[in-house]
Design a protein around this motif. Structure first.
Motif, PDB file in Angstrom:
ATOM      1  N   ALA A   1       0.823  -1.204   0.000  1.00  0.00           N
ATOM      2  CA  ALA A   1       0.000   0.000   0.000  1.00  0.00           C
ATOM      3  C   ALA A   1       0.860   1.258   0.000  1.00  0.00           C
ATOM      4  O   ALA A   1       0.564   2.233  -0.696  1.00  0.00           O
ATOM      5  N   LYS A   2       1.937   1.221   0.805  1.00  0.00           N
ATOM      6  CA  LYS A   2       2.827   2.380   0.850  1.00  0.00           C
ATOM      7  C   LYS A   2       3.486   2.598  -0.505  1.00  0.00           C
ATOM      8  O   LYS A   2       3.593   3.735  -0.987  1.00  0.00           O
ATOM      9  N   TRP A   3       3.907   1.507  -1.147  1.00  0.00           N
ATOM     10  CA  TRP A   3       4.551   1.626  -2.457  1.00  0.00           C
ATOM     11  C   TRP A   3       3.560   2.158  -3.489  1.00  0.00           C
ATOM     12  O   TRP A   3       3.902   3.022  -4.301  1.00  0.00           O
ATOM     13  N   TYR A   4       2.326   1.678  -3.456  1.00  0.00           N
ATOM     14  CA  TYR A   4       1.308   2.151  -4.390  1.00  0.00           C
ATOM     15  C   TYR A   4       1.045   3.631  -4.169  1.00  0.00           C
ATOM     16  O   TYR A   4       0.971   4.408  -5.118  1.00  0.00           O
ATOM     17  N   ARG A   5       0.905   4.025  -2.905  1.00  0.00           N
ATOM     18  CA  ARG A   5       0.640   5.435  -2.587  1.00  0.00           C
ATOM     19  C   ARG A   5       1.758   6.343  -3.085  1.00  0.00           C
ATOM     20  O   ARG A   5       1.508   7.406  -3.656  1.00  0.00           O
ATOM     21  N   ASP A   6       3.005   5.907  -2.889  1.00  0.00           N
ATOM     22  CA  ASP A   6       4.133   6.760  -3.229  1.00  0.00           C
ATOM     23  C   ASP A   6       4.472   6.759  -4.716  1.00  0.00           C
ATOM     24  O   ASP A   6       4.992   7.749  -5.235  1.00  0.00           O
ATOM     25  N   ASN A   7       4.182   5.660  -5.411  1.00  0.00           N
ATOM     26  CA  ASN A   7       4.637   5.523  -6.794  1.00  0.00           C
ATOM     27  C   ASN A   7       3.538   5.587  -7.852  1.00  0.00           C
ATOM     28  O   ASN A   7       3.825   5.945  -8.994  1.00  0.00           O
TER      29      ASN A   7
ATOM     30  N   LEU B   1      -6.576   2.791   1.362  1.00  0.00           N
ATOM     31  CA  LEU B   1      -5.188   2.855   0.934  1.00  0.00           C
ATOM     32  C   LEU B   1      -4.322   3.474   2.019  1.00  0.00           C
ATOM     33  O   LEU B   1      -3.264   2.934   2.377  1.00  0.00           O
ATOM     34  N   HIS B   2      -4.749   4.596   2.559  1.00  0.00           N
ATOM     35  CA  HIS B   2      -3.947   5.298   3.562  1.00  0.00           C
ATOM     36  C   HIS B   2      -3.919   4.535   4.890  1.00  0.00           C
ATOM     37  O   HIS B   2      -2.896   4.530   5.583  1.00  0.00           O
ATOM     38  N   ASP B   3      -5.035   3.865   5.233  1.00  0.00           N
ATOM     39  CA  ASP B   3      -5.046   3.050   6.451  1.00  0.00           C
ATOM     40  C   ASP B   3      -4.018   1.934   6.358  1.00  0.00           C
ATOM     41  O   ASP B   3      -3.239   1.704   7.286  1.00  0.00           O
ATOM     42  N   PHE B   4      -4.031   1.227   5.216  1.00  0.00           N
ATOM     43  CA  PHE B   4      -3.088   0.125   5.038  1.00  0.00           C
ATOM     44  C   PHE B   4      -1.646   0.635   5.014  1.00  0.00           C
ATOM     45  O   PHE B   4      -0.747   0.046   5.614  1.00  0.00           O
ATOM     46  N   ALA B   5      -1.431   1.743   4.296  1.00  0.00           N
ATOM     47  CA  ALA B   5      -0.066   2.279   4.163  1.00  0.00           C
ATOM     48  C   ALA B   5       0.482   2.756   5.499  1.00  0.00           C
ATOM     49  O   ALA B   5       1.688   2.647   5.760  1.00  0.00           O
ATOM     50  N   ASP B   6      -0.402   3.260   6.362  1.00  0.00           N
ATOM     51  CA  ASP B   6       0.042   3.785   7.660  1.00  0.00           C
ATOM     52  C   ASP B   6      -0.069   2.761   8.783  1.00  0.00           C
ATOM     53  O   ASP B   6       0.162   3.093   9.953  1.00  0.00           O
TER      54      ASP B   6
END
Length: 210
Positions: free
Chosen positions: A1-7, A55-60
């Motif tokens: 999720a973090k990779w998807y959010r950032d890229n 998305l943000h919940d999973f990434a954080d």
């Protein structure tokens, strides 16, 4: 999720593949925050929960929900298994299929196009809403699915990948086996397209007559 959010989130990814007479053909895929949840097969249930918030919940690292729905037929577990390899979607050692009607497993899911990343045994499939193509499914390249791809029309060789976000165009990957100018021609094509779009839809301010 973090990779998807950032890229990928809030970006348009431009894929160039080798067309007739070796001319580069551009296809663009829109990646929005809400699309990530559909790539996981997981659907958190909570008051005020949205696909974007997921998305943000999973990434954080936030994972407390009232309920968690899981896609049936084992699809969610297959997606989660290959999700760490999603980065393969930004690598040029993959093939773009602009028509997946000859691939029964994708056709059954009403997918329209796909990217097959051989190095990661990953297939990302796309749908279109009439204006934009967007990621709609993620699956492992099983033996059965691989046989379906092998029987279909060969995929298009990837030449280059560019990201457009917040008005900026960035080169991500180049297939140096085919591209000898370090991707400058493709970069210029995208810049010219961006300039043409701005010129074709100007904001005009008309002064009132005195």
């Amino acid at each position: 999720a973090k990779w998807y959010r950032d890229n990928l989130a809030n970006a348009t990814i431009h894929y160039f593949y080798k067309g007739d007479h070796n001319t580069p053909v551009n296809v663009q895929i829109t990646f929005e925050e809400k699309h990530f949840m559909h790539l996981t097969g997981l659907f958190p249930i909570k008051d005020g929960q949205t696909a974007e918030r997921t998305l943000h919940d999973f990434a954080d690292g936030r994972g407390e929900f009232d309920n968690l729905m899981i896609a049936n037929k084992g699809a969610a577990f297959q997606k989660l298994q290959v999700l760490p390899d999603l980065q393969g979607i930004l690598e040029v050692n993959s093939f773009y299929f602009d028509d997946v009607s000859e691939i029964p497993q994708l056709n059954k899911l009403q997918m329209e196009s796909a990217i097959k990343s051989d190095d990661h045994d990953l297939v990302t499939a796309f749908r279109s809403n009439g204006e934009n193509s967007y990621p709609a499914s993620l699956m492992a390249l099983t033996d059965d699915l691989l046989q379906q791809f092998d029987k279909a029309t060969p995929g298009n060789t990837m030449l280059g990948i560019y990201r457009e976000r917040d008005g900026q165009i960035e080169q991500l990957a180049i297939n140096s086996s085919y591209v000898k100018d370090d991707g400058q021609e493709m970069f210029r094509l995208l810049q010219n397209k961006s300039v043409q779009e701005e010129v074709s839809s100007p904001e005009m301010t008309m002064a009132k007559a005195p």
